[in-house]
Design an enzyme around this catalytic site. Structure first.
Site, PDB file in Angstrom:
ATOM      1  N   GLY A 174      -0.521   8.278  -0.435  1.00  0.00           N
ATOM      2  CA  GLY A 174      -1.372   8.966  -0.325  1.00  0.00           C
ATOM      3  C   GLY A 174       0.466  10.718  -0.605  1.00  0.00           C
ATOM      4  O   GLY A 174       0.162  11.585  -1.144  1.00  0.00           O
ATOM      5  N   GLY A 175       1.702  10.423   0.313  1.00  0.00           N
ATOM      6  CA  GLY A 175       2.974  11.012   0.043  1.00  0.00           C
ATOM      7  C   GLY A 175       2.820  12.250   0.979  1.00  0.00           C
ATOM      8  O   GLY A 175       3.381  12.901   0.726  1.00  0.00           O
ATOM      9  N   ARG A 177     -10.499  11.744  10.973  1.00  0.00           N
ATOM     10  CA  ARG A 177     -10.703  10.792   9.603  1.00  0.00           C
ATOM     11  C   ARG A 177     -11.782  10.593   9.903  1.00  0.00           C
ATOM     12  O   ARG A 177     -12.776   9.962   9.514  1.00  0.00           O
ATOM     13  CB  ARG A 177      -9.375   9.758   9.110  1.00  0.00           C
ATOM     14  CG  ARG A 177      -8.481  10.141   8.148  1.00  0.00           C
ATOM     15  CD  ARG A 177      -7.506   8.750   8.144  1.00  0.00           C
ATOM     16  NE  ARG A 177      -6.238   9.751   6.626  1.00  0.00           N
ATOM     17  CZ  ARG A 177      -5.623   8.813   6.655  1.00  0.00           C
ATOM     18  NH1 ARG A 177      -5.045   8.027   6.689  1.00  0.00           N
ATOM     19  NH2 ARG A 177      -4.944  10.351   5.480  1.00  0.00           N
ATOM     20  N   ASN A 231       0.570  -1.085   0.261  1.00  0.00           N
ATOM     21  CA  ASN A 231      -0.052  -0.186   0.183  1.00  0.00           C
ATOM     22  C   ASN A 231       1.093   1.725   0.162  1.00  0.00           C
ATOM     23  O   ASN A 231       0.826   2.212  -0.645  1.00  0.00           O
ATOM     24  CB  ASN A 231      -0.960   0.391   1.816  1.00  0.00           C
ATOM     25  CG  ASN A 231      -1.774  -0.447   1.258  1.00  0.00           C
ATOM     26  OD1 ASN A 231      -2.865  -0.863  -0.270  1.00  0.00           O
ATOM     27  ND2 ASN A 231      -2.850  -1.132   2.087  1.00  0.00           N
ATOM     28  N   GLU A 290       1.428  -1.376   9.625  1.00  0.00           N
ATOM     29  CA  GLU A 290       0.342  -1.641   9.558  1.00  0.00           C
ATOM     30  C   GLU A 290      -0.044  -3.036  10.238  1.00  0.00           C
ATOM     31  O   GLU A 290      -1.413  -3.538  10.167  1.00  0.00           O
ATOM     32  CB  GLU A 290      -0.323  -1.617   8.317  1.00  0.00           C
ATOM     33  CG  GLU A 290      -1.992  -1.679   8.291  1.00  0.00           C
ATOM     34  CD  GLU A 290      -2.450  -1.095   7.489  1.00  0.00           C
ATOM     35  OE1 GLU A 290      -1.672  -0.755   6.261  1.00  0.00           O
ATOM     36  OE2 GLU A 290      -4.189  -1.343   7.055  1.00  0.00           O
TER      37      GLU A 290
END
Lengths: 514, 221
Positions: free
Chosen positions: A92-93, A339, A87, A479
């Site tokens: 998104g950087g 989020r 992933n 993760e």
């Protein structure tokens, strides 16, 4: 031609995920003779021996491999997919750093405590405090490491939702490849290359409880769990598991949160499945907080996956535009909230919300991005352009009067310098909304990050489900581990977590007695 | 008169292409100067050149490919031969199975260049995705050893083998249809996402890897 996808469309069956039994070439000790979940025994002879086996080639795995190799360890770096990066390479950087040189340049005051507090607040204080603090404390050091040792380039700071101030370094590359590719290059210099299409099938634990090696399948073909050729590798020092989350595994997702079934889209790559975590549990790791699965609030139903939408929804609209509930014409959440808060709010509003901006807001929020991004988003059908506010309201069935009132209130807030409605952070260059054309992206949250995973300690050692003590010879990072983020991860904190704990895991693995 | 298979293969593998190259160089005198192979209707840029040693057939300009390819073009036995016993003769392997649509013109002894007079690349009639890539390679005279070693194990070749003919990644990205809203050879996810074998497979159907996450729907060969 419609090609046959091997991604999310080819769902793994439960049977495939669990595997079908012991494989030839390995003597098997069947603890309790439970055939559905066999533990692999120690082979009569190993096919290969190295100091450290690293499983996974995202940020954490590559960081672990770099540190282990740097310490002089021989490393076998395994990746089940056809391409490295997991992933991470499609992410998104952005990477959080509290109290950084770039913040100092822009006159932004920040501290480790502030980042830690933000992480804990978003995580509903379910974060394991010691782990979260390590990520916050090492955040600047970690970003500096990517610059000094890897030559990573950043284009500026971004304000991610839930952070008190702008503190996220944005990669010039615009995606995680801006770190993954330099990591791969660094490893190549050190003589370590990822072995793609190599599946971790079993972790091998000896009679004393130490993880001493792995059984793998070479020439593995995702998602067929029985494909490939079995082989064993002895890890003289340790195994580092950096196998990521399970966002693309609907069956396992639903075991943890029955609401998150197969119909939900995800931003994850198709290899984000649970088999490595299942094997970790199988040999005695303890899975913690797996029900906390994060939905990204900045995705669109008009495209698959992560797509283009977040560039506009987070990069433009959250700082320079508004998120509107189309039923009421009103704002419904602080567009820069964490989020979970935002995704929950979108769903609570009936999943009929939009992100919008005017032309000036678009120009400010997209500064530094490739100039053709707007055309690509329009061509892709994810971003819609309207000549007037009336056209926009009509197209999305928004009550115009209420919408106009919302914008008027916002513009008064801009004049006052304080967001009276949602208390949103205003950057210096925030402006009033009113310059045509207007842009809209429809909102629909998608599965993004698994906060839960293997329980670890501050040294990234995996914890034993029975004793609670570290499992000798096994480290987990990224993760695949749990605890750092609690109930909800803040944007740009995964990079900090994965790189920081990946390095810790690699250093400690290499320091084990061989 | 019956011509032995091996002789016919030698003929097609060497003389035919020499004739083609001569004809092409007469009809399209500038086409051999640049990267384009000069095949009518073909817009790709594989380096197909006449060998410097005056021999016959197609060989690569690069040193690494010369030896294997020129031997292959001589139709030597074993894995050095072409995949087709007779160029374009589907029944060599497919036997009675119909693999072409009814009414399709006869393909026996037809090289890919001739297929492309109707099946123009990047147009609706393109062969992209309609047959395995190893068939296409065979139809331009590249059999197994063009990419693989001569003896087992026949491993997946390194990407450099592909790039020898097809150009660098930057060249591929520049050649990719500019009307696409994303360039599969210039992914923002970096070079690992431009590995040839991520999408283009030789012996089974290719897969649009981008489509595992995106809606791009590339018509890939």
């Amino acid at each position: 031609m419609k090609s046959k996808y091997m991604g999310r469309k080819a769902r793994l069956t439960r049977r495939e995920m669990l595997g079908t039994g012991a494989l030839a070439g390995v003597s098997v000790a069947l603890a309790g003779a439970v055939e559905a979940a066999p533990r692999a025994g120690i082979p009569d002879s190993w096919d290969e021996e190295v100091d450290v086996v690293v499983v996974g080639t995202g940020f954490a795995g590559l960081a672990a491999a770099i540190e282990a190799a740097k310490a002089g360890a021989s490393v076998a770096l395994l990746e089940k997919m056809r391409t490295p990066g997991g992933n991470s390479i499609i992410s998104g950087g952005v990477i959080a750093a509290a109290g950084s040189p770039m913040q100092a340049e822009e006159g932004i005051e920040d501290s480790v405590d502030s980042l830690y507090d933000d992480m804990m607040k978003a995580g509903l204080h379910l974060n394991h405090p010691k782990l979260a603090r390590i990520v916050a404390e090492k955040s600047v050091e970690t970003v500096q490491w990517t610059i000094d040792e890897l030559g990573v380039e950043y284009r500026g700071l971004t304000h991610m939702g839930g952070h008190a101030v702008p503190r996220s370094y944005s990669l010039s590359a615009g995606s995680g490849s801006g770190i993954i590719v330099p990591q791969l290059n660094k490893l190549k210099e050190m003589g370590v290359e990822p072995r793609t299409r190599t599946l971790l099938k079993h972790l091998i634990r000896d009679a004393e409880g130490r993880v001493v090696g792995v059984q793998i399948h070479e020439k593995f073909k995702h998602p067929n769990m029985d494909s490939g050729k079995p082989k064993t590798i002895r890890a003289r020092k340790a195994v580092v598991m950096a196998t990521g989350g399970f966002g693309s595994d609907p069956d396992f997702r639903m075991l943890q949160d029955p609401r998150l079934g197969g119909d939900l889209d995800t931003t994850n790559h198709p290899g984000a499945t649970s088999e490595a975590l299942r094997e970790a549990m199988n040999i005695g790791c303890v899975l913690i907080q797996p029900s906390w699965i994060q939905l990204g609030p900045w995705t669109s139903p008009d495209e698959r996956g992560f797509g283009y939408a977040p560039h506009f929804v987070q990069g433009v609209s959250a700082s320079f535009g508004l998120w509107i509930d189309t039923l009421t014409g009103k704002r419904f959440v602080n567009e820069l909230a964490d989020r979970k808060t935002r995704a929950d709010a979108i769903l609570a509003a009936g999943n009929k919300c939009i992100a919008m901006s005017d032309a000036e807001g678009y120009a400010k929020g997209s500064a530094g991005r490739p100039t053709d991004t707007l055309d690509k988003m329009k061509a892709n059908g994810v971003l819609m352009e309207y000549a007037t506010l009336e056209d926009m309201a009509a197209a999305h069935d928004i009550p115009l009067e209420a919408l106009q009132a919302t914008i008027d209130t916002f513009n008064q807030s801009v004049d006052a310098g304080v967001d009276s409605d949602m208390k949103r952070y205003f950057p210096n260059n925030v402006g009033k909304i009113g310059t045509a054309p207007y842009y809209v992206v429809r909102l629909s949250p998608k599965i993004h990050h698994c906060m839960g995973g293997c329980g670890i300690n501050e040294k990234a050692q995996a914890l034993d489900v029975v004793t609670g003590d570290p499992i000798p010879g096994l480290y987990v990072a990224g993760e695949a581990s749990g605890g750092v983020h609690g109930a909800s991860r803040l944007g740009s904190c995964a990079y900090a977590d994965c790189l920081t704990f990946g390095r810790i895991a690699g250093q400690n693995a290499a320091a084990e007695a061989g | 008169m019956t011509i032995p298979t091996k002789l016919r293969r030698m003929f097609w593998a060497s003389g035919f292409f020499a004739v083609c190259l001569v004809l092409v160089s007469i009809c399209f005198p500038s086409s051999l100067v640049g990267q384009n192979c000069g095949i009518p209707g073909y817009t790709g840029s594989e380096q197909i050149c006449a060998p410097a040693n005056g021999g016959l057939g197609i060989v690569l300009a690069s040193d690494s490919g010369d030896r294997r390819r020129s031997r292959q073009q001589k139709g030597e036995e074993g894995h050095s031969g072409n995949a087709f016993s007779v160029l374009g003769k589907c029944s060599s392997c497919h036997l009675e199975d119909p693999v072409l649509p009814e009414g399709h013109v006869a393909t026996v002894e037809m090289p890919l260049a001739h297929c492309r007079t109707c099946h123009t690349p990047k147009r609706p009639m393109s062969l992209a995705g309609k047959m395995p890539l190893d068939h296409k390679h065979a139809l331009v005279g590249f059999g197994c050893v063009a990419c693989h070693s001569e003896e087992a194990p026949f491993e997946e070749p390194e990407m450099e083998v592909c790039l020898t003919c097809h150009g660098t990644l930057a060249q591929l990205a520049a050649r990719t249809d500019p009307s696409l809203h994303a360039n599969p050879h210039g992914s923002p996810h970096g070079a690992p996402y431009a590995e040839c074998t991520l999408c283009h497979w030789q012996h089974e159907e290719s897969e649009d890897y981008c489509a595992t996450c995106h809606d791009f729907d590339f018509a890939l060969p």
